[in-house]
Motif scaffolding. Structure first.
Motif, PDB file in Angstrom:
ATOM      1  N   PRO A   1      14.294  34.722  49.864  1.00  0.00           N
ATOM      2  CA  PRO A   1      14.239  35.891  50.752  1.00  0.00           C
ATOM      3  C   PRO A   1      15.524  36.009  51.568  1.00  0.00           C
ATOM      4  N   PRO A   2      16.086  37.211  51.683  1.00  0.00           N
ATOM      5  CA  PRO A   2      17.376  37.379  52.378  1.00  0.00           C
ATOM      6  C   PRO A   2      17.418  36.760  53.770  1.00  0.00           C
ATOM      7  N   ALA A   3      16.338  36.853  54.523  1.00  0.00           N
ATOM      8  CA  ALA A   3      16.334  36.314  55.883  1.00  0.00           C
ATOM      9  C   ALA A   3      16.396  34.786  55.904  1.00  0.00           C
ATOM     10  N   LEU A   4      16.118  34.146  54.767  1.00  0.00           N
ATOM     11  CA  LEU A   4      16.075  32.688  54.710  1.00  0.00           C
ATOM     12  C   LEU A   4      17.286  32.087  54.006  1.00  0.00           C
ATOM     13  N   ARG A   5      18.221  32.912  53.566  1.00  0.00           N
ATOM     14  CA  ARG A   5      19.383  32.386  52.854  1.00  0.00           C
ATOM     15  C   ARG A   5      20.216  31.498  53.770  1.00  0.00           C
ATOM     16  N   ASP A   6      20.730  30.423  53.187  1.00  0.00           N
ATOM     17  CA  ASP A   6      21.488  29.441  53.952  1.00  0.00           C
ATOM     18  C   ASP A   6      22.475  28.767  53.012  1.00  0.00           C
TER      19      ASP A   6
ATOM     20  N   GLY B   1      18.579  24.018  54.302  1.00  0.00           N
ATOM     21  CA  GLY B   1      18.741  24.970  55.382  1.00  0.00           C
ATOM     22  C   GLY B   1      17.791  26.149  55.242  1.00  0.00           C
ATOM     23  N   SER B   2      17.583  26.631  54.008  1.00  0.00           N
ATOM     24  CA  SER B   2      16.619  27.712  53.785  1.00  0.00           C
ATOM     25  C   SER B   2      15.201  27.266  54.115  1.00  0.00           C
ATOM     26  N   VAL B   3      14.874  26.027  53.766  1.00  0.00           N
ATOM     27  CA  VAL B   3      13.550  25.500  54.116  1.00  0.00           C
ATOM     28  C   VAL B   3      13.376  25.479  55.632  1.00  0.00           C
ATOM     29  N   LEU B   4      14.379  24.998  56.351  1.00  0.00           N
ATOM     30  CA  LEU B   4      14.275  24.921  57.802  1.00  0.00           C
ATOM     31  C   LEU B   4      14.174  26.313  58.422  1.00  0.00           C
ATOM     32  N   ARG B   5      14.875  27.277  57.855  1.00  0.00           N
ATOM     33  CA  ARG B   5      14.712  28.659  58.311  1.00  0.00           C
ATOM     34  C   ARG B   5      13.267  29.129  58.086  1.00  0.00           C
ATOM     35  N   ALA B   6      12.699  28.770  56.939  1.00  0.00           N
ATOM     36  CA  ALA B   6      11.322  29.177  56.634  1.00  0.00           C
ATOM     37  C   ALA B   6      10.337  28.559  57.619  1.00  0.00           C
ATOM     38  N   LEU B   7      10.603  27.321  58.043  1.00  0.00           N
ATOM     39  CA  LEU B   7       9.693  26.686  58.995  1.00  0.00           C
ATOM     40  C   LEU B   7       9.683  27.413  60.337  1.00  0.00           C
ATOM     41  N   HIS B   8      10.744  28.134  60.632  1.00  0.00           N
ATOM     42  CA  HIS B   8      10.783  28.952  61.842  1.00  0.00           C
ATOM     43  C   HIS B   8      10.155  30.325  61.622  1.00  0.00           C
ATOM     44  N   ALA B   9       9.792  30.614  60.380  1.00  0.00           N
ATOM     45  CA  ALA B   9       9.219  31.922  60.038  1.00  0.00           C
ATOM     46  C   ALA B   9       7.925  31.717  59.275  1.00  0.00           C
ATOM     47  N   PRO B  10       6.874  31.227  59.918  1.00  0.00           N
ATOM     48  CA  PRO B  10       5.636  30.844  59.220  1.00  0.00           C
ATOM     49  C   PRO B  10       4.930  31.991  58.518  1.00  0.00           C
ATOM     50  N   ALA B  11       5.279  33.242  58.854  1.00  0.00           N
ATOM     51  CA  ALA B  11       4.644  34.378  58.183  1.00  0.00           C
ATOM     52  C   ALA B  11       5.314  34.724  56.854  1.00  0.00           C
ATOM     53  N   THR B  12       6.321  33.957  56.451  1.00  0.00           N
ATOM     54  CA  THR B  12       7.013  34.214  55.192  1.00  0.00           C
ATOM     55  C   THR B  12       6.015  34.233  54.026  1.00  0.00           C
ATOM     56  N   PRO B  13       5.987  35.302  53.234  1.00  0.00           N
ATOM     57  CA  PRO B  13       5.080  35.343  52.080  1.00  0.00           C
ATOM     58  C   PRO B  13       5.316  34.153  51.141  1.00  0.00           C
TER      59      PRO B  13
END
Length: 356
Positions: A40-45, A50-62
């Motif tokens: 997902p563009p918002a999680l690119r790293d 780094g993308s995983v850690l971004r996802a952990l800050h965005a728990p609503a990620t589909p």
């Protein structure tokens, strides 16, 4: 967030599964920096972790509610990403350190000014040492007649429950990490000494490192952050050129120039070379293509290993002449190309087509 568990890559389609540092059809969610991966563009790293850690800050990620996690290979970045999904609270508590570990593992760039750099180096050295001692070296599965996606599951099974204790207290893993750590520390002293000279060519993304002897990557590539090509000049007219892994993946933090095929540069050097060996090169889709004077073909294991762990042969070309030839080649071929993000492999191949 539901508790997650690791599953071997072959079990991807048996249940909704998050794929880390890999890509695959049928994944509930892909968190990877691989070129063209559907992260997902918002999680690119820059790193998959780094993308995983971004996802952990965005728990609503589909897709993030999927209870299974997998990867098709084992390396530092991918492992950190998988482990973080299985231990989200601990991962977020150590997020800056884990980001450093992933960057060091994949790009081999160690920022010595970062207060967590020393701890990150210890963790990466621990992962490397235990991997080799208990299993096999990176890219070593084919030599054992095994598929990496299958064999690496055994590594995950051992490392996933063991890593947390070493993360919280690296001293518990000292016996494993200390030998490589000490080797890198010694090499860093060489890199910082008057014996080493570094020249940068930002317009083409090249760093030239002139140092007496081949060194471990974690020291050699430390000063190359922000650059994508490294020309190493060693005493005795021994040389290696390498495209860094930063141009194999979709780097998020900055634009890059595309990789160029190296056969034309190799042909130029071979025209000048009078040593018995010939200049050889790897294809642009290799994770870290090398251009070097070859005595024999290197295996993928040897190419991935540190420069001080493979033979490097003496050239008849002087260091000044070699540097000038490399710089001139890339200046000419990159003229008119604009750095950008999201190069596809088709784009890269097109950029490398002969001009005229």
């Amino acid at each position: 967030m539901p508790v997650k568990s690791f599953v071997p890559f072959a079990q991807l389609r048996r249940q909704p599964t998050i794929v880390v540092d890999s890509t695959a059809n049928g994944a509930a969610l892909v968190l990877a920096h691989w070129r063209g991966a559907p992260t997902p563009p918002a999680l690119r790293d820059d790193t998959s972790a780094g993308s995983v850690l971004r996802a952990l800050h965005a728990p609503a990620t589909p897709g993030l509610t999927a209870a299974a996690v997998t990867a098709n290979h084992f390396d530092v970045d991918g492992f950190v990403g998988v482990w973080s999904l299985l231990h989200p609270a601990l991962a977020l508590r150590h997020e800056p350190l884990l980001r450093l570990v992933a960057t060091l593992g994949d790009f081999r760039e160690l920022d010595l000014t970062d207060p967590l750099a020393d701890e990150a180096l210890k963790l990466v050295c621990w992962l490397n040492a235990e991997e080799k001692a208990r299993f096999y070296e990176p890219f070593g599965a084919p030599a054992r007649r095994r598929r990496e996606d299958e064999a690496s599951a055994e590594k995950f099974a051992w490392f996933l429950p063991a890593f947390g204790a070493v993360l919280e207290n690296p001293e518990t893993g000292r016996a494993a990490w200390e030998p490589e750590y000490a080797r890198v520390q010694q090499a860093q002293l060489v890199m910082q000494s008057p014996a080493t000279h570094i020249r940068r060519y930002p317009e083409i993304g090249l760093v030239v490192v002139e140092t007496p002897e081949p060194l471990p990557y974690y020291a050699l590539f430390g000063p190359t952050a922000g650059f994508d090509m490294v020309l190493s000049l060693y005493d005795g007219q021994r040389y290696e050129f390498e495209y860094k892994y930063t141009t194999w993946i979709d780097l998020e933090s900055r634009a890059t120039l595309p990789r160029l095929p190296l056969q034309e540069l190799a042909a130029r050097l071979n025209h000048q070379e009078t040593a018995p060996e010939r200049w050889t090169f790897d294809g642009i889709t290799d994770t870290g293509p090398l251009l070097r004077l070859g005595g024999h073909s290197l295996s993928k294991v040897q190419r991935y290993a540190d420069p001080d762990q493979r033979p490097i042969y003496a050239s008849s070309i002087s260091p000044h002449e070699l540097e000038a030839e490399v710089v001139a080649f890339f200046r000419a071929r990159y003229a008119g190309l604009v750095p950008r993000k999201r190069w596809t492999w088709a784009d890269i191949r097109a950029a490398g087509e002969p001009r005229g």
